[in-house]
Design a protein around this motif. Structure first.
Motif, mmCIF file in Angstrom:
data_model
loop_
_atom_site.group_PDB
_atom_site.id
_atom_site.type_symbol
_atom_site.label_atom_id
_atom_site.label_comp_id
_atom_site.label_asym_id
_atom_site.label_seq_id
_atom_site.Cartn_x
_atom_site.Cartn_y
_atom_site.Cartn_z
ATOM 1 N N ARG A 153 0.835 -1.209 0.000
ATOM 2 C CA ARG A 153 0.000 0.000 0.000
ATOM 3 C C ARG A 153 0.862 1.247 0.000
ATOM 4 N NH1 ARG A 153 -2.391 -3.174 4.193
ATOM 5 N NH2 ARG A 153 -4.410 -3.972 3.561
ATOM 6 N N LYS A 154 0.360 2.269 -0.677
ATOM 7 C CA LYS A 154 1.010 3.579 -0.625
ATOM 8 C C LYS A 154 0.376 4.328 0.542
ATOM 9 C CE LYS A 154 2.416 7.292 -3.652
ATOM 10 N NZ LYS A 154 2.325 7.798 -5.027
ATOM 11 N N ILE A 155 1.171 4.606 1.556
ATOM 12 C CA ILE A 155 0.651 5.284 2.742
ATOM 13 C C ILE A 155 1.387 6.595 2.957
ATOM 14 C CG2 ILE A 155 -0.077 3.132 3.855
ATOM 15 C CD1 ILE A 155 2.392 3.466 5.698
ATOM 16 N N ALA A 156 0.683 7.532 3.576
ATOM 17 C CA ALA A 156 1.280 8.811 3.941
ATOM 18 C C ALA A 156 0.834 9.152 5.349
ATOM 19 C CB ALA A 156 0.864 9.899 2.958
ATOM 20 N N GLY A 157 1.789 9.178 6.255
ATOM 21 C CA GLY A 157 1.503 9.524 7.635
ATOM 22 C C GLY A 157 1.667 11.010 7.867
ATOM 23 N N LEU A 158 0.663 11.605 8.451
ATOM 24 C CA LEU A 158 0.677 13.040 8.740
ATOM 25 C C LEU A 158 1.138 13.274 10.174
ATOM 26 C CD1 LEU A 158 -2.779 13.900 7.154
ATOM 27 C CD2 LEU A 158 -0.525 14.365 6.169
ATOM 28 N N LYS A 159 1.976 14.266 10.350
ATOM 29 C CA LYS A 159 2.429 14.641 11.690
ATOM 30 C C LYS A 159 1.301 15.351 12.441
ATOM 31 C CE LYS A 159 6.065 17.212 14.029
ATOM 32 N NZ LYS A 159 7.251 18.041 13.866
ATOM 33 N N ASN A 160 0.580 16.230 11.739
ATOM 34 C CA ASN A 160 -0.507 17.007 12.335
ATOM 35 C C ASN A 160 -1.719 16.928 11.414
ATOM 36 O OD1 ASN A 160 -2.299 18.957 13.228
ATOM 37 N ND2 ASN A 160 -0.754 20.526 13.531
ATOM 38 N N LEU A 161 -2.745 16.213 11.816
ATOM 39 C CA LEU A 161 -3.930 16.009 10.974
ATOM 40 C C LEU A 161 -4.632 17.304 10.578
ATOM 41 C CD1 LEU A 161 -5.585 12.901 12.668
ATOM 42 C CD2 LEU A 161 -4.256 12.966 10.562
ATOM 43 N N MET A 162 -4.499 18.344 11.371
ATOM 44 C CA MET A 162 -5.209 19.588 11.087
ATOM 45 C C MET A 162 -4.367 20.604 10.312
ATOM 46 S SD MET A 162 -8.163 18.989 12.155
ATOM 47 C CE MET A 162 -8.054 17.223 11.977
ATOM 48 N N ASP A 163 -3.138 20.243 9.978
ATOM 49 C CA ASP A 163 -2.247 21.145 9.247
ATOM 50 C C ASP A 163 -2.546 21.032 7.751
ATOM 51 O OD1 ASP A 163 -0.187 22.493 7.967
ATOM 52 O OD2 ASP A 163 1.373 21.703 9.284
ATOM 53 N N LYS A 164 -3.261 22.014 7.217
ATOM 54 C CA LYS A 164 -3.678 21.973 5.813
ATOM 55 C C LYS A 164 -2.492 22.097 4.857
ATOM 56 C CE LYS A 164 -8.304 23.621 6.759
ATOM 57 N NZ LYS A 164 -9.276 24.710 6.598
ATOM 58 N N LYS A 165 -1.448 22.784 5.271
ATOM 59 C CA LYS A 165 -0.257 22.897 4.410
ATOM 60 C C LYS A 165 0.431 21.545 4.276
ATOM 61 C CE LYS A 165 0.713 27.784 5.128
ATOM 62 N NZ LYS A 165 1.672 28.777 5.592
ATOM 63 N N GLU A 166 0.552 20.841 5.387
ATOM 64 C CA GLU A 166 1.150 19.506 5.347
ATOM 65 C C GLU A 166 0.298 18.571 4.488
ATOM 66 O OE1 GLU A 166 2.551 15.816 8.244
ATOM 67 O OE2 GLU A 166 1.269 17.384 9.094
ATOM 68 N N LEU A 167 -1.009 18.624 4.669
ATOM 69 C CA LEU A 167 -1.927 17.792 3.896
ATOM 70 C C LEU A 167 -1.810 18.099 2.406
ATOM 71 C CD1 LEU A 167 -4.182 15.694 3.726
ATOM 72 C CD2 LEU A 167 -5.813 17.523 4.263
ATOM 73 N N ALA A 168 -1.780 19.371 2.056
ATOM 74 C CA ALA A 168 -1.661 19.770 0.648
ATOM 75 C C ALA A 168 -0.355 19.247 0.045
ATOM 76 C CB ALA A 168 -1.740 21.284 0.511
ATOM 77 N N ALA A 169 0.738 19.355 0.786
ATOM 78 C CA ALA A 169 2.030 18.888 0.291
ATOM 79 C C ALA A 169 2.012 17.377 0.070
ATOM 80 C CB ALA A 169 3.136 19.280 1.268
ATOM 81 N N VAL A 170 1.424 16.646 0.992
ATOM 82 C CA VAL A 170 1.353 15.185 0.876
ATOM 83 C C VAL A 170 0.478 14.780 -0.309
ATOM 84 C CG1 VAL A 170 0.402 13.123 1.996
ATOM 85 C CG2 VAL A 170 1.866 14.674 3.284
ATOM 86 N N LEU A 171 -0.666 15.428 -0.448
ATOM 87 C CA LEU A 171 -1.558 15.103 -1.562
ATOM 88 C C LEU A 171 -0.895 15.413 -2.895
ATOM 89 C CD1 LEU A 171 -4.944 16.353 -0.090
ATOM 90 C CD2 LEU A 171 -4.318 13.982 -0.570
ATOM 91 N N GLU A 172 -0.300 16.582 -2.993
ATOM 92 C CA GLU A 172 0.315 16.974 -4.242
ATOM 93 C C GLU A 172 1.484 16.053 -4.610
ATOM 94 O OE1 GLU A 172 1.407 21.034 -6.589
ATOM 95 O OE2 GLU A 172 1.733 21.043 -4.432
ATOM 96 N N SER A 173 2.328 15.725 -3.651
ATOM 97 C CA SER A 173 3.491 14.893 -3.965
ATOM 98 C C SER A 173 3.109 13.443 -4.290
ATOM 99 C CB SER A 173 4.495 14.911 -2.805
ATOM 100 O OG SER A 173 3.978 14.281 -1.673
ATOM 101 N N ASN A 174 1.973 12.984 -3.780
ATOM 102 C CA ASN A 174 1.585 11.596 -4.012
ATOM 103 C C ASN A 174 0.591 11.391 -5.147
ATOM 104 O OD1 ASN A 174 2.730 9.637 -1.856
ATOM 105 N ND2 ASN A 174 2.251 11.497 -0.730
ATOM 106 N N LEU A 175 -0.091 12.461 -5.569
ATOM 107 C CA LEU A 175 -1.141 12.281 -6.562
ATOM 108 C C LEU A 175 -0.947 13.064 -7.863
ATOM 109 C CD1 LEU A 175 -4.279 12.374 -4.245
ATOM 110 C CD2 LEU A 175 -3.130 10.374 -5.183
ATOM 111 N N LYS A 176 -0.096 14.053 -7.843
ATOM 112 C CA LYS A 176 0.110 14.867 -9.049
ATOM 113 C C LYS A 176 0.916 14.055 -10.049
ATOM 114 C CE LYS A 176 -0.266 19.404 -10.288
ATOM 115 N NZ LYS A 176 -0.834 20.603 -9.801
#
Length: 90
Positions: free
Chosen positions: A66-89
């Motif tokens: 599985r491709k997994i991405a663990g977030l350090k802070n679930l409410m950090d939208k910048k971290e979430l955006a970076a993870v989504l962009e790097s894994n899905l773009k």
């Protein structure tokens, strides 16, 4: 279409909030993906292009298939955006 599954312990509160944030971020990034949320036990039987959640939770899904991405802070939208962009773009 790619599928993102947000995982938390019970599949209720935090995963639903991250799902809503992920949908908005993906729309802003122009990335089409189906986003859902679930609990850890159910996630083990699901298929997705990316599993998201807290580092502690998604580590339980890491079986090498599985491709997994663990977030350090679930409410950090910048971290979430970076993870989504790097894994899905493409």
């Amino acid at each position: 279409m790619k599928k993102v599954l947000v995982v938390c312990g019970n599949g209720l509160g935090s995963s639903f909030m991250v799902e809503m944030n992920a949908k908005k971020i993906l729309k802003d990034l122009g990335i089409e993906a189906e986003v859902g949320h679930t609990d850890l036990a159910s996630a083990k039987m699901e298929k997705a292009d990316l599993f998201l959640g807290s580092r502690e939770i998604v580590a339980n899904l890491d079986d090498g298939s599985r491709k997994i991405a663990g977030l350090k802070n679930l409410m950090d939208k910048k971290e979430l955006a970076a993870v989504l962009e790097s894994n899905l773009k493409d």
